[in-house]
Design an enzyme around this catalytic site. Structure first.
Site, PDB file in Angstrom:
ATOM      1  N   LYS A  13      18.570   8.208 -41.757  1.00 47.47           N
ATOM      2  CA  LYS A  13      18.065   7.524 -42.956  1.00 47.47           C
ATOM      3  C   LYS A  13      18.234   8.411 -44.200  1.00 47.47           C
ATOM      4  O   LYS A  13      18.672   7.940 -45.233  1.00 47.47           O
ATOM      5  CB  LYS A  13      16.569   7.184 -42.813  1.00 47.47           C
ATOM      6  CG  LYS A  13      16.241   6.193 -41.727  1.00 47.47           C
ATOM      7  CD  LYS A  13      14.791   5.736 -41.812  1.00 47.47           C
ATOM      8  CE  LYS A  13      13.764   6.834 -41.609  1.00 47.47           C
ATOM      9  NZ  LYS A  13      13.760   7.444 -40.257  1.00 47.47           N
ATOM     10  N   ARG A  88       5.929   2.601 -43.023  1.00 47.99           N
ATOM     11  CA  ARG A  88       6.090   3.023 -41.630  1.00 47.99           C
ATOM     12  C   ARG A  88       5.099   2.328 -40.705  1.00 47.99           C
ATOM     13  O   ARG A  88       5.131   2.545 -39.506  1.00 47.99           O
ATOM     14  CB  ARG A  88       5.847   4.526 -41.563  1.00 47.99           C
ATOM     15  CG  ARG A  88       7.028   5.313 -41.000  1.00 47.99           C
ATOM     16  CD  ARG A  88       6.629   6.762 -41.115  1.00 47.99           C
ATOM     17  NE  ARG A  88       7.465   7.667 -40.415  1.00 47.99           N
ATOM     18  CZ  ARG A  88       8.354   8.471 -41.005  1.00 47.99           C
ATOM     19  NH1 ARG A  88       8.579   8.384 -42.282  1.00 47.99           N
ATOM     20  NH2 ARG A  88       9.012   9.340 -40.278  1.00 47.99           N
ATOM     21  N   ARG A 127      19.161  21.042 -33.839  1.00 43.05           N
ATOM     22  CA  ARG A 127      19.310  21.472 -35.233  1.00 43.05           C
ATOM     23  C   ARG A 127      18.679  22.847 -35.459  1.00 43.05           C
ATOM     24  O   ARG A 127      17.606  23.139 -34.961  1.00 43.05           O
ATOM     25  CB  ARG A 127      18.642  20.431 -36.127  1.00 43.05           C
ATOM     26  CG  ARG A 127      18.977  20.592 -37.584  1.00 43.05           C
ATOM     27  CD  ARG A 127      18.868  19.310 -38.326  1.00 43.05           C
ATOM     28  NE  ARG A 127      17.519  18.757 -38.284  1.00 43.05           N
ATOM     29  CZ  ARG A 127      17.149  17.720 -39.023  1.00 43.05           C
ATOM     30  NH1 ARG A 127      18.018  17.130 -39.796  1.00 43.05           N
ATOM     31  NH2 ARG A 127      15.923  17.254 -38.951  1.00 43.05           N
ATOM     32  N   ARG A 159      13.112  23.899 -37.253  1.00 40.50           N
ATOM     33  CA  ARG A 159      12.064  23.304 -38.091  1.00 40.50           C
ATOM     34  C   ARG A 159      10.970  22.757 -37.171  1.00 40.50           C
ATOM     35  O   ARG A 159      11.292  22.160 -36.142  1.00 40.50           O
ATOM     36  CB  ARG A 159      12.684  22.155 -38.898  1.00 40.50           C
ATOM     37  CG  ARG A 159      12.067  21.960 -40.245  1.00 40.50           C
ATOM     38  CD  ARG A 159      12.825  20.940 -41.034  1.00 40.50           C
ATOM     39  NE  ARG A 159      12.462  19.588 -40.607  1.00 40.50           N
ATOM     40  CZ  ARG A 159      12.928  18.490 -41.165  1.00 40.50           C
ATOM     41  NH1 ARG A 159      13.808  18.576 -42.152  1.00 40.50           N
ATOM     42  NH2 ARG A 159      12.565  17.305 -40.751  1.00 40.50           N
ATOM     43  N   ARG A 170       7.311  11.876 -32.178  1.00 38.24           N
ATOM     44  CA  ARG A 170       7.669  11.072 -33.362  1.00 38.24           C
ATOM     45  C   ARG A 170       8.348   9.770 -32.945  1.00 38.24           C
ATOM     46  O   ARG A 170       8.169   8.734 -33.577  1.00 38.24           O
ATOM     47  CB  ARG A 170       8.583  11.880 -34.292  1.00 38.24           C
ATOM     48  CG  ARG A 170       7.854  13.030 -34.947  1.00 38.24           C
ATOM     49  CD  ARG A 170       8.811  13.922 -35.699  1.00 38.24           C
ATOM     50  NE  ARG A 170       9.270  13.311 -36.930  1.00 38.24           N
ATOM     51  CZ  ARG A 170      10.342  13.712 -37.595  1.00 38.24           C
ATOM     52  NH1 ARG A 170      11.077  14.706 -37.151  1.00 38.24           N
ATOM     53  NH2 ARG A 170      10.693  13.121 -38.707  1.00 38.24           N
TER      54      ARG A 170
HETATM   55  P1  AMP Z   1      10.322  11.975 -42.252  1.00 35.93           P
HETATM   56  O1  AMP Z   1      10.937  13.096 -42.972  1.00 35.93           O
HETATM   57  O2  AMP Z   1      10.471  10.639 -42.950  1.00 35.93           O
HETATM   58  O3  AMP Z   1      10.740  11.871 -40.816  1.00 35.93           O
HETATM   59  O4  AMP Z   1       8.740  12.230 -42.243  1.00 35.93           O
HETATM   60  C1  AMP Z   1       8.180  13.410 -41.701  1.00 35.93           C
HETATM   61  C2  AMP Z   1       6.705  13.191 -41.386  1.00 35.93           C
HETATM   62  O5  AMP Z   1       5.980  12.861 -42.591  1.00 35.93           O
HETATM   63  C3  AMP Z   1       6.410  12.042 -40.429  1.00 35.93           C
HETATM   64  O6  AMP Z   1       6.564  12.433 -39.078  1.00 35.93           O
HETATM   65  C4  AMP Z   1       4.957  11.727 -40.793  1.00 35.93           C
HETATM   66  O7  AMP Z   1       4.065  12.698 -40.268  1.00 35.93           O
HETATM   67  C5  AMP Z   1       4.956  11.919 -42.314  1.00 35.93           C
HETATM   68  N1  AMP Z   1       5.301  10.642 -43.007  1.00 35.93           N
HETATM   69  C6  AMP Z   1       6.440  10.375 -43.711  1.00 35.93           C
HETATM   70  N2  AMP Z   1       6.414   9.124 -44.206  1.00 35.93           N
HETATM   71  C7  AMP Z   1       5.241   8.573 -43.812  1.00 35.93           C
HETATM   72  C8  AMP Z   1       4.645   7.290 -43.973  1.00 35.93           C
HETATM   73  N3  AMP Z   1       5.264   6.302 -44.637  1.00 35.93           N
HETATM   74  N4  AMP Z   1       3.423   7.079 -43.419  1.00 35.93           N
HETATM   75  C9  AMP Z   1       2.785   8.061 -42.751  1.00 35.93           C
HETATM   76  N5  AMP Z   1       3.297   9.279 -42.525  1.00 35.93           N
HETATM   77  C10 AMP Z   1       4.530   9.555 -43.046  1.00 35.93           C
END
Ligand code: AMP
Length: 215
Positions: A13, A88, A127, A159, A170
């Site tokens: 994404k 989400r 990664r 990371r 996740r």
């Molecule tokens: P991402 O980089 O989009 O994979 O997001 C990393 C982490 O940020 C996720 O695993 C969640 O812990 C938090 N996060 C990101 N976007 C959201 C969202 N829309 N709602 C809740 N938690 C989020």
């Protein structure tokens, strides 16, 4: 153009959002990046969410929606935006729809990037990062010397949210809480499905064609 990118973690994404943002000239807004930047700067928000990101869970809906609302009020979002990682959950999607309605705005499309769980685990857990910003992959882009950055010689690290156990957690969060959004947006006729297991360029061209734009 107002777009949402949907899909499991590791489907690409962020990569596609960055490409689309350049082509469509609208900002790429990643809630994950907003949270990570706050954690790095040790802000109040960062302190509140760091444990949640580490565990692979989700930040509470109200807090997340408020952050997105504040970000979308900025001038650069006037002609549109690309949302990566938001909404989400169903409550977030409902709150977001209300937010847009109040401003007489509509989403143009929701791009659902599909990817296989096993491919994602392999992709993300391989990664490796360097503090200088270079990114490697144990299988597809390994450093010349194991565990060492080719450019600056520093040791590479994983990371926190790329650790295999976090990736699995996740993915579970995605299947339980985020995948119902596919039905939510399908009922509104907004879903465009693309294959995230393909090379980056092919997926990008598929998205642009579906949007009726030249890649
Ligand atoms: P991402 O980089 O989009 O994979 O997001 C990393 C982490 O940020 C996720 O695993 C969640 O812990 C938090 N996060 C990101 N976007 C959201 C969202 N829309 N709602 C809740 N938690 C989020």
């Amino acid at each position: 153009m107002r777009l949402i990118l949907l899909g499991p973690p590791g489907a690409g994404k962020g990569t596609q959002a960055a490409l689309l943002s350049g082509a469509l000239k609208v900002p790429h807004i990643s809630t994950g990046d907003i949270f990570r930047s706050n954690i790095k700067r040790q802000t109040e928000l960062g302190k509140m969410v760091s444990g949640i990101l580490e565990s692979g869970g989700l930040v509470p809906d109200d807090l997340t929606c408020k952050i997105v609302k504040d970000r979308l009020m900025k001038d650069d979002c006037h002609d549109g935006f690309i949302l990566d990682g938001f909404p989400r959950t169903l409550p977030q999607a409902e709150m977001f729809e209300k937010m847009l309605d109040e401003n007489n705005q509509r989403i143009d499309a929701v791009i659902n990037i599909t990817a296989n769980d096993a491919v994602i685990v392999k992709r993300m857990s391989g990664r490796r990062m360097c503090s200088c910003g270079k990114v490697y992959h144990m299988v597809s882009h390994p450093p010349k010397k194991e565990g060492i950055c080719d450019f600056c010689g520093s040791p590479l690290y994983i990371r926190d949210d790329d650790r295999e156990e976090t990736v699995i957690s996740r993915l579970k969060t995605y299947h339980d809480q985020t995948s119902p959004l596919i039905g939510f947006y399908s009922r509104r006729g907004l879903i465009i499905e693309v294959d995230g297991d393909k090379p980056i360029k092919d997926t990008y061209e598929e998205i642009m064609a579906a949007l009726g734009r030249k890649a």
